[in-house]
Write a protein that holds these residues in place. Sequence first.
Motif, mmCIF file in Angstrom:
data_model
loop_
_atom_site.group_PDB
_atom_site.id
_atom_site.type_symbol
_atom_site.label_atom_id
_atom_site.label_comp_id
_atom_site.label_asym_id
_atom_site.label_seq_id
_atom_site.Cartn_x
_atom_site.Cartn_y
_atom_site.Cartn_z
ATOM 1 N N ILE A 33 21.456 -82.319 -139.175
ATOM 2 C CA ILE A 33 20.990 -82.602 -137.833
ATOM 3 C C ILE A 33 21.658 -81.705 -136.808
ATOM 4 C CG2 ILE A 33 20.964 -84.384 -136.061
ATOM 5 C CD1 ILE A 33 20.623 -86.399 -138.335
ATOM 6 N N THR A 34 22.905 -81.365 -137.020
ATOM 7 C CA THR A 34 23.642 -80.713 -135.952
ATOM 8 C C THR A 34 23.847 -79.215 -136.145
ATOM 9 O OG1 THR A 34 25.655 -81.377 -137.046
ATOM 10 C CG2 THR A 34 24.870 -82.779 -135.270
ATOM 11 N N PHE A 37 20.817 -76.197 -132.631
ATOM 12 C CA PHE A 37 21.134 -75.921 -131.237
ATOM 13 C C PHE A 37 21.120 -74.426 -130.952
ATOM 14 C CE2 PHE A 37 24.147 -79.715 -132.064
ATOM 15 C CZ PHE A 37 23.072 -80.571 -132.142
ATOM 16 N N ARG A 72 28.285 -78.590 -125.178
ATOM 17 C CA ARG A 72 29.480 -77.745 -125.141
ATOM 18 C C ARG A 72 29.080 -76.399 -125.703
ATOM 19 N NH1 ARG A 72 34.796 -79.326 -127.414
ATOM 20 N NH2 ARG A 72 33.721 -79.116 -129.405
ATOM 21 N N ARG A 79 32.726 -80.923 -122.004
ATOM 22 C CA ARG A 79 31.419 -81.541 -122.215
ATOM 23 C C ARG A 79 30.707 -81.580 -120.861
ATOM 24 N NH1 ARG A 79 31.152 -85.008 -126.905
ATOM 25 N NH2 ARG A 79 29.700 -86.357 -125.805
ATOM 26 N N ASP A 119 27.814 -77.877 -129.425
ATOM 27 C CA ASP A 119 27.399 -79.278 -129.478
ATOM 28 C C ASP A 119 26.286 -79.537 -128.488
ATOM 29 O OD1 ASP A 119 29.502 -80.710 -131.196
ATOM 30 O OD2 ASP A 119 30.737 -79.549 -129.813
ATOM 31 N N LEU A 120 25.397 -80.438 -128.873
ATOM 32 C CA LEU A 120 24.317 -80.868 -127.979
ATOM 33 C C LEU A 120 23.948 -82.279 -128.407
ATOM 34 C CD1 LEU A 120 22.216 -80.093 -125.794
ATOM 35 C CD2 LEU A 120 20.773 -79.217 -127.618
ATOM 36 N N VAL A 121 24.063 -83.215 -127.492
ATOM 37 C CA VAL A 121 23.798 -84.603 -127.866
ATOM 38 C C VAL A 121 22.891 -85.261 -126.834
ATOM 39 C CG1 VAL A 121 25.974 -85.381 -126.829
ATOM 40 C CG2 VAL A 121 24.890 -86.791 -128.568
ATOM 41 N N LEU A 124 20.214 -88.801 -123.450
ATOM 42 C CA LEU A 124 21.052 -89.869 -122.927
ATOM 43 C C LEU A 124 20.476 -90.407 -121.618
ATOM 44 C CD1 LEU A 124 24.432 -88.052 -123.622
ATOM 45 C CD2 LEU A 124 23.460 -89.916 -124.960
ATOM 46 N N THR A 254 27.981 -91.968 -122.970
ATOM 47 C CA THR A 254 27.493 -93.145 -123.691
ATOM 48 C C THR A 254 28.118 -94.433 -123.172
ATOM 49 O OG1 THR A 254 29.215 -92.989 -125.369
ATOM 50 C CG2 THR A 254 27.174 -91.814 -125.805
ATOM 51 N N ALA B 173 28.730 -90.354 -132.265
ATOM 52 C CA ALA B 173 28.186 -89.933 -130.970
ATOM 53 C C ALA B 173 28.957 -88.756 -130.372
ATOM 54 C CB ALA B 173 28.200 -91.098 -129.982
ATOM 55 N N LEU B 174 30.269 -88.736 -130.597
ATOM 56 C CA LEU B 174 31.071 -87.652 -130.016
ATOM 57 C C LEU B 174 30.975 -86.396 -130.892
ATOM 58 C CD1 LEU B 174 34.188 -89.668 -128.815
ATOM 59 C CD2 LEU B 174 32.423 -88.616 -127.394
ATOM 60 N N HIS B 175 31.628 -85.335 -130.439
ATOM 61 C CA HIS B 175 31.530 -84.086 -131.180
ATOM 62 C C HIS B 175 32.545 -83.992 -132.314
ATOM 63 C CE1 HIS B 175 34.242 -83.266 -127.719
ATOM 64 N NE2 HIS B 175 34.969 -82.691 -128.660
ATOM 65 N N GLN B 210 27.747 -86.819 -139.550
ATOM 66 C CA GLN B 210 26.872 -86.154 -138.581
ATOM 67 C C GLN B 210 27.388 -86.469 -137.183
ATOM 68 O OE1 GLN B 210 24.599 -84.061 -139.082
ATOM 69 N NE2 GLN B 210 23.663 -84.427 -141.068
ATOM 70 N N THR B 211 28.012 -85.485 -136.551
ATOM 71 C CA THR B 211 28.468 -85.694 -135.177
ATOM 72 C C THR B 211 27.296 -85.453 -134.223
ATOM 73 O OG1 THR B 211 29.207 -83.418 -135.173
ATOM 74 C CG2 THR B 211 30.875 -85.090 -135.605
ATOM 75 N N ASP B 212 27.506 -85.746 -132.942
ATOM 76 C CA ASP B 212 26.495 -85.505 -131.901
ATOM 77 C C ASP B 212 25.209 -86.303 -132.107
ATOM 78 O OD1 ASP B 212 28.063 -83.683 -130.469
ATOM 79 O OD2 ASP B 212 27.402 -81.986 -131.670
ATOM 80 N N VAL B 213 25.285 -87.437 -132.755
ATOM 81 C CA VAL B 213 24.097 -88.282 -132.898
ATOM 82 C C VAL B 213 24.421 -89.663 -132.310
ATOM 83 C CG1 VAL B 213 22.435 -89.335 -134.461
ATOM 84 C CG2 VAL B 213 23.368 -87.077 -134.988
ATOM 85 N N VAL B 214 23.701 -90.044 -131.269
ATOM 86 C CA VAL B 214 23.912 -91.345 -130.648
ATOM 87 C C VAL B 214 22.857 -92.300 -131.196
ATOM 88 C CG1 VAL B 214 24.049 -92.628 -128.481
ATOM 89 C CG2 VAL B 214 24.776 -90.249 -128.564
#
Lengths: 315, 466
Positions: A33-34, A37, A72, A79, A119-121, A124, A254, B173-175, B210-214
């Motif tokens: 998943i990550t 980006f 980031r 962030r 990083d990209l989340v 939100l 969050t 959720a965090l990196h 898996q980071t960055d997943v909320v």
Amino acid sequence: MPPRETNRVGICLDPTKAVRCDIIRWIAVTKGITSMFEVLEKQALNPTVVRMTISAPLIARKAEPGQFVILRAKADSERIPLTIADFDRATGSITLIFQVMGAGTIEINSLEAGERLQDLVGPLGKATDTMGLKKVCVVGGGVGCAIALPIAKKLHEQGAVVHSVVGFRTRELVILEEEFRSISDEFKLMTDDGSYGEKGLVTTALESLINAGNQYDEVIAIGPLIMMKFVSLTTKKYGVKTIVSMNPIMIDGTGMCGGCRLTVGGETKFACVDGPDFDGHLVDFDEALRRGEMYREFEQHERETACNLFAKEAR
Amino acid sequence: MPERNMSLQKTPMPTQPAEVRNHNFEEVTLGYTWKMAASEAKRCLDCKNHPCVNACPVGIDIPGFIQRVANEDMDGAYEVLNRSTALPAICGRVCPQETQCEGMCVRKAKGDSVGIGRLERFVADWHREHSDVQPQPSVPNGHKVAVIGAGPSGLTCAGDLAKIGYKVTVFEALHVAGGVLVYGIPEFRLPKDIVRKEIDGLKTLGVEIQTDVVIGRTLTVDELFEMGYEAVFIGSGAGLPRFMSIPGESLKGVYSANEYLTRINLMKAYLPGSRTPIQRSHAVAVVGGGNVAMDAARCAKRLGAERVYIVYRRGMEELPARLEEIEHAQEEGVIFRTLVNPAAVLGDEKGWVTSIKCVEMGLGEPDASGRRRPIEIEGSEFTLDVDTVIMAIGTQPNPLIHRTTEGLDTDRHGCIITNGEDGLTSRPHVYAGGDTVTGAATVILAMGAGKHAASAIHKEIMGSEG
């Protein structure tokens, strides 16, 4: 609708429910998943505002106008929250439009197409509630127009009458004019110095629209705090409900740090989970303006350091 | 059988001197040497009823590992620990041993308990630094479980399931993985390198992070099931900070402990040259008396604050923090103003904090918690001149997951309701544990909950395979 056929653990076996395949395909495509980006496109909209399209299938799948992401650029970057300017569910990408102003945005801007964000989340925050709105005036100020546009677009697509008022300091900072024109039933462009469009503030244009007899279900204002404050003061006089999009200091996005807290109608709210949209007539703007200055000196120093660093690299 | 060590005192822990360590972020306690550990281990009587084991939330065979330390079989000792805990180097450092294993130690009848926590830490550290025995991934059993939150409960649950062949994905959720271990507990109490290595150990077991997943935003619990996960464990913690609702809490210079600690730990503001903004305070009031309050106070001291107060509305005896943290904070020069409650934060015309107005408290009759209720003493108001106020009065579970998961029941505090020890929620195949169920508590209780849920998930999946 027939009952959903599921197996013992609730996995949907109905082939018409495409969600599962979608997610699995994306994960397969992106190998996790990550690990994506990737910056797909990058374009300067004006001397300080950049548009960046980024591959983020899971975020694109869920994003709605008004929501934001936290990103980031590099492993040791801050962030940074940025509101989503556009998204394309088919290609799995999101678009961000941001002003290059702090160390964090300078770093994001240092990435070129083909490079990846660390990083990209997201997405939100709560999406802007456009349900049932028939006639709306969307007010955008500066880079805030980038966030106002998808909301105006969504309203237009759902058949609402959209009036748009956008304001900029001066002509060379104007962005997204054509995009706004194409979806607005009425469009007003204001510049502080009168170098383009009409001279004056967005509140002047808004007030004249209201005085011309336009009855709006809602005014949605997105831009600098000070602009949103005065738009709210203006509409309060006329009793027009006003929604503003707050963008305070935050870390996690969050609900964990509490840094983004605001006073809304006398209550403490967290912009990241309770917002970012709030009733402009209830927001304590003066407090938000003060809190926004908390790290100003620090940021100034960091910006100078970052600028010097990039100047050196450029040489 | 090695000869017993009948000393009444615990082997003292080598520690950085207080006046040195309150200017740096290096670990305060330096850990036992091999000799110290072996000698301390010989204080264990290997008594029949081993009350320590019953008092351990994850049920470590404490006499078993200690006897191996006494016999200087450190690999064997690690093997015993590893059966019950995936994170021994962390537990050895942050567990409130005095109210758990060590609190029940029979040696306490006369003198100090055995230094169980210190021995656990020694074994884990020794193993990490010297042993090349690596955990081996198990044979996959073909089942998939999703874990939400890479904190103590989630990592423990993931580790336990991975050990018996489950394919586990942890969504964070965090990196970075670690939860409160990385954003909350400071470097000087729990070096992040150690957290990283314990998490690397889990990855070696096959746990995918898996980071960055909320969850609740990027993906929902329902989608996890649609992706083929057969059970979901929610270990999302209690991240939502509480404020006091007193005037002045929005002034510049008022932080939640979460924000203050996150900036320092997760975002590395403690490192020289860090780009994370943090206020460089002269005088700080930390409101609260738990471990988080101690951490914030000691961080403020290390960042250069001249005066740091702990402001707590009950007495010294009621401070909920770990004893060692209170002692360390006192040694480092943190000023304890107990039986004091804040009434307002005062600021200047530019909105910066200038002082905190407090009122002294007396103790009345015991309240529902069994502790004597603090009552304001009239006319006792006073102010402390501070430029920073840090609110460390507790946190609530984050509402994101239960707001987006149908059929997941929560109580009026927002805590997820479970059926007790198993951690099964009101949703089938959905388990929860740690702070998201209990409200803010300790690392080890969260680990215990993760462990119990792992075994319940295993039972359910194996049972249905029948």
